[in-house]
Design a protein around this motif. Sequence first.
Motif, PDB file in Angstrom:
ATOM      1  N   ALA A   1      -9.069  -3.641   1.690  1.00 29.36           N
ATOM      2  CA  ALA A   1      -8.923  -2.538   0.938  1.00 29.36           C
ATOM      3  C   ALA A   1      -8.243  -2.943   0.011  1.00 29.36           C
ATOM      4  N   LEU A   2      -9.089  -3.041  -1.137  1.00 32.35           N
ATOM      5  CA  LEU A   2      -8.630  -4.021  -2.365  1.00 32.35           C
ATOM      6  C   LEU A   2      -7.901  -2.258  -3.233  1.00 32.35           C
TER       7      LEU A   2
ATOM      8  N   HIS B   1       1.717   6.400  -1.670  1.00 32.99           N
ATOM      9  CA  HIS B   1       1.621   5.988  -2.975  1.00 32.99           C
ATOM     10  C   HIS B   1       1.542   6.410  -3.873  1.00 32.99           C
ATOM     11  N   VAL B   2       2.273   7.014  -4.758  1.00 32.09           N
ATOM     12  CA  VAL B   2       1.992   8.632  -5.716  1.00 32.09           C
ATOM     13  C   VAL B   2       0.929   7.711  -6.598  1.00 32.09           C
TER      14      VAL B   2
ATOM     15  N   LEU C   1      -4.845  -5.661   0.794  1.00 33.53           N
ATOM     16  CA  LEU C   1      -4.271  -4.984   2.193  1.00 33.53           C
ATOM     17  C   LEU C   1      -5.194  -5.063   3.421  1.00 33.53           C
ATOM     18  N   ARG C   2      -4.871  -5.353   4.656  1.00 31.13           N
ATOM     19  CA  ARG C   2      -5.493  -5.812   5.469  1.00 31.13           C
ATOM     20  C   ARG C   2      -4.973  -4.759   6.487  1.00 31.13           C
ATOM     21  N   GLN C   3      -5.819  -4.070   7.089  1.00 32.16           N
ATOM     22  CA  GLN C   3      -6.351  -3.005   7.685  1.00 32.16           C
ATOM     23  C   GLN C   3      -5.076  -2.818   8.942  1.00 32.16           C
TER      24      GLN C   3
ATOM     25  N   GLU D   1       5.785   3.597   0.193  1.00 37.05           N
ATOM     26  CA  GLU D   1       5.127   1.906   1.276  1.00 37.05           C
ATOM     27  C   GLU D   1       3.696   1.822   1.183  1.00 37.05           C
ATOM     28  N   SER D   2       2.859   2.434   1.514  1.00 45.53           N
ATOM     29  CA  SER D   2       2.514   2.674   2.525  1.00 45.53           C
ATOM     30  C   SER D   2       0.656   3.678   2.199  1.00 45.53           C
ATOM     31  N   TYR D   3       0.870   3.927   1.321  1.00 48.97           N
ATOM     32  CA  TYR D   3      -0.186   5.450   1.096  1.00 48.97           C
ATOM     33  C   TYR D   3      -1.337   5.024   0.791  1.00 48.97           C
ATOM     34  N   PHE D   4      -1.591   4.172   0.253  1.00 47.13           N
ATOM     35  CA  PHE D   4      -3.130   3.410   0.478  1.00 47.13           C
ATOM     36  C   PHE D   4      -3.454   2.573   1.550  1.00 47.13           C
ATOM     37  N   LYS D   5      -2.974   2.189   2.570  1.00 49.33           N
ATOM     38  CA  LYS D   5      -3.128   1.104   3.291  1.00 49.33           C
ATOM     39  C   LYS D   5      -3.183   2.347   4.486  1.00 49.33           C
ATOM     40  N   ASP D   6      -2.493   3.256   4.574  1.00 49.20           N
ATOM     41  CA  ASP D   6      -2.025   3.967   6.410  1.00 49.20           C
ATOM     42  C   ASP D   6      -3.518   5.449   5.791  1.00 49.20           C
TER      43      ASP D   6
END
Length: 820
Positions: free
Chosen positions: A18-19, A574-575, A590-592, A681-686
């Motif tokens: 994920a970019l 993440h906001v 980010l590696r999912q 912390e990990s809004y985008f990844k998760d």
Amino acid sequence: MSHVGVPRGTVRKRRSLALLTTGVLTIPVLAGCSSGGEETSRGVPQDIAPAARETVADGSTVNWAVDALPATFNAFQADADSATTRITGALLPTLFPMDKSGQPKLNPDYLESAKVIEREPKQVVLYKLNQQAVWSDGREIGAPDFVAQWRALSGKDSAFWTARNSGYERIEKIERGADDLQVRVTFSKPYADWRSLFSPLYPKEITGSPDTFNDGARTTLKNTAGPFVLRSVSTSKGTVTLARNPRWWGDKAKLDTLVFRAVAAKDRTQALADGTVDVADIDAATADRITLARRDRGNNGQQPAHGPGSEITPAAALRSWALAHGSDEEAAEIAQAAREKNRKAVVAYATEQKALRDFAVRKSLEPAYTQLALNGESGPLADDRVRRAVARALDRQELAQTVLGPLGLPAKPLGSHLALAGQPGYKDGSGALGDQNTKEAQALLADAGWTRGGAAQLPKDTKAGSEAEKKGDKDAKEDKDKDTKEGAEAEKEPAEDAKKDEDKDAKTEKSEKESKEEKADEEAEDEKGDKKAGRASEDSAASRDEGLYIVGEDNKPGAQAPAHASASGASGLHVIAPARTAAAQSAALLRQAGVLGEDGTVAAQDKQPGGAAGAYAPVGTAAPAPAAAKGQLGKDGKTLTLRFVLPSGPGSESLRSVGDKIAAMLEKIGIGTEITKVPDESYFKDHIASGEYDLALYSWPATAYPATDGRPIYAKPEPATDGSLLVEQNYTRVGTDHIDQLFDQAAAELDEKAARELMKQADARIWAAAGSIPLFQRPQLVAVDKKLANVGAFGFAAPRYQDIGFKNRQAAGSPADRKK
């Protein structure tokens, strides 16, 4: 939007990369051409205490807060962040920085001219470099630097670990012109956004080989060409120190040194008060502290009517004094300790307030906007009628007022995905979707089959193993094969929600019975359902501490929460969702985690209707009214409930207020929301990048180059060979072929007016698709030492670091100088 550039890479659903661009404060902003039919929009002006250079003193040091030390100084790498962008802006050439109206403007420090000199048979751009422009080692900036950067970023050599190549892949060749200071760039196909290239420009010593590109610029920059040079990096102190560049040929930097200091957002009030930093982006709470400090300047030492102890009434103070001096020794000791603790807090607060008087709050609108994202990949929002109903239920004016009104900033909803108010190309395209209209929203939902009684009506072809069958034929269910049982589990929750008063299964009844035997004193509350509804599994213990409820649903006894209820609380949020821009390039790769099964499908528990259960609310929050009482819509025995992800971290209060208002607006048309508040912390990844949400709030940066930077955000997702989904940066998973075609046409259109028209058409199509609903431009609040000039809330414009300094010679006694 963030001020960082994001690579035009791909995001593979759940399994792949994920970019994500981190940092949203300093991104150069988008330019535009005027065209017929454009609105005359006026943006909020920048607030930087402008001063002529002759009124700014030479010398001294300024400390500038950043979120963290930069992960790399190579702005083209995947983990470049906001600190990377901020610092490289003072060290490296930017050929076309943004001006205060959001347009790219030729930088005379590096260029005498740059223009398209040929269009046929191929586009050719001729750069004429400033004859004085040199790198810090004395070598002149020239064609070899352009060639090396093109080869590194063209995407043809995978040995270069680059996060993006947009535009560079269209270059056919780069040649020396009439002399070494002329650079001819020939494109294989037309590229309208050519001004976005070569910014920042790195010396060939860095971009010339994979080793120096990948590793050489991560921790230092030995050769630079800006008003400052890199003096030192201290990980122990959390500082990056820049010094005046002795070889700089432009206006001499006013400051001797510029220190970027890592200070977390929660620590910035204290850092300002103790003189650790002179410039810092702040939240509304800190801005209020500074405003109050300046207002209370003349209160003659009296305790202010705010801060610790201000809420104590005279009667309470008298009781406290009486207890502290009473005959009950134990009570007196406790009261005395409490009074002493409060006294120390009052003194500390007053000391901070006194120091904060030396700061001013600079306010503008950030070149970034907050949107409501609607995940159209699956579930109810896969139906465009439901997405449009959600969008038309929103009062965007009220949402903008919630965030911007209290700050004294213009509270007007944003009308474009591809430009911001104040940019020449801005036009409100929201009419393609329609204004707020409750009746129209309800009609769209009805057309999609969502009705008042739909939640109580099971589908005619109810599968074996459904809740209805479980109650009437338990023995038959036990004979089903394993796959049928798993399918029943996936359907279990919505069926229980629809018939929770009459269809409790044996497992739930047994669980209730055992619970009542163990906790007889909670029997009355269990029957009300106030505690049983949120008790899903052992993993949800932390959730119960805060109080768990689902907005728009009735949590009666037996309404079992999904087994993965607490998993959503462990994943981060993440906001802000940063994005790509060509001028400020940085992306976090980010590696999912392994969310997908081996066959590329999502495990059943991750795809249950409604998704991750659990909306967190403070203890004591009243449970929502039953769904039936609110008229919540349903279809085939399932309620219309959407997963809504919001941040729980400090500084996100306004965003949570917006989320709560959106939930209330959707409730009025019969849509329930499961609000999940999770760490930043990990809004985008998760959540966002992995698609684990229905509704979410995050931001994108403005850009001067919408055809280049906007395409990956709104590109139609494509299936990959392994069955996953390539979404680039389109985390809503909503797109069309027509939108892609309009972006491609605009990117190749050298007539700026025609390109702008194509972008307006694309924006209208994006509005109509209802995957992204722009809400408002983000506020920009910056605390600045009141003696500093030419720094603060820059708005669209890139900072001119060489002009920043203290206003007069008295600055020698400033807090900044004491830290030299």
